[in-house]
Design an enzyme around this catalytic site. Sequence first.
Site: not given
Ligand code: PEP
Length: 251
Positions: A9-10, A95, A170, A230-231
């Site tokens: 997920n960018w 989300h 995050g 995400g990251g």
């Molecule tokens: C997300 O936004 O779905 C997520 C899991 O982010 P991160 O991996 O950065 O915690």
Amino acid sequence: MNRKLIAGNWKMNGLRVDLQTVREIAAGLAASTAAPEALLCVPATLLAEAARQASGTALCIGGQTCHSQEKGAYTGDVSAPMLKEAGAGFVITGHSERRTGHGETDEIVAAQARAAVNAGLTPIICVGETLDERTSGATLKVIEGQLTGSLDGLEPNSFVLAYEPLWAIGTGKVATPAQIAEVHAFIRQFLEQRFGKPGQTVKILYGGSLNPGNAAEILPISNVDGGLIGGASLKAGDFLAIYNAAAALTV
Ligand code: PEP
């Protein structure tokens, strides 16, 4: 065993220069049909070009949200048929950043997910508790409520679920294997009660600070059918390391 799905997920990250990352990820995926599925949910502005560059590879491209209506006076929104036409195969719905930042309720999430299915997309429906809800012992009740509302009107083989504890998104904080196992087992039980046998094969992803350092511990947990990342999905090397950790489980 369910084929695992490794989904990035960018969020609101990515300019044309970052299509290089799409190409690197696509080039690094295994060709085997038993390999995990790989998906990048990119910003809407990059979707068509990302899909063009991923075409002919094992990489799928997805959107990050969609409106519940096909078209109309909804300034700034993107519909599911628009995402489909641009080359998406999936779309994230519900989300936590949409639920909290845009007031998307379970009812709205369900309507978006139905719109996605009607357009030929697979929605990835996110659920998860806040830190307050976890510390007060309300986690499973909250998840049950979100599942009940967000799956309204959906067939079991038409969607993917993602369990994403808000306090782990995050933040670098990861749910423990025991916490993940408990919630995923609870979601599986919910799905089986609601849908019967087909509920056994609905994919349930874990999301929340998943990275190359913890993927090998989290992905084998029972009822964890992949990850929403995400990251760590912004760097090809990190995404591929997580993907390879999933691939190592299928051989
Ligand atoms: C997300 O936004 O779905 C997520 C899991 O982010 P991160 O991996 O950065 O915690």
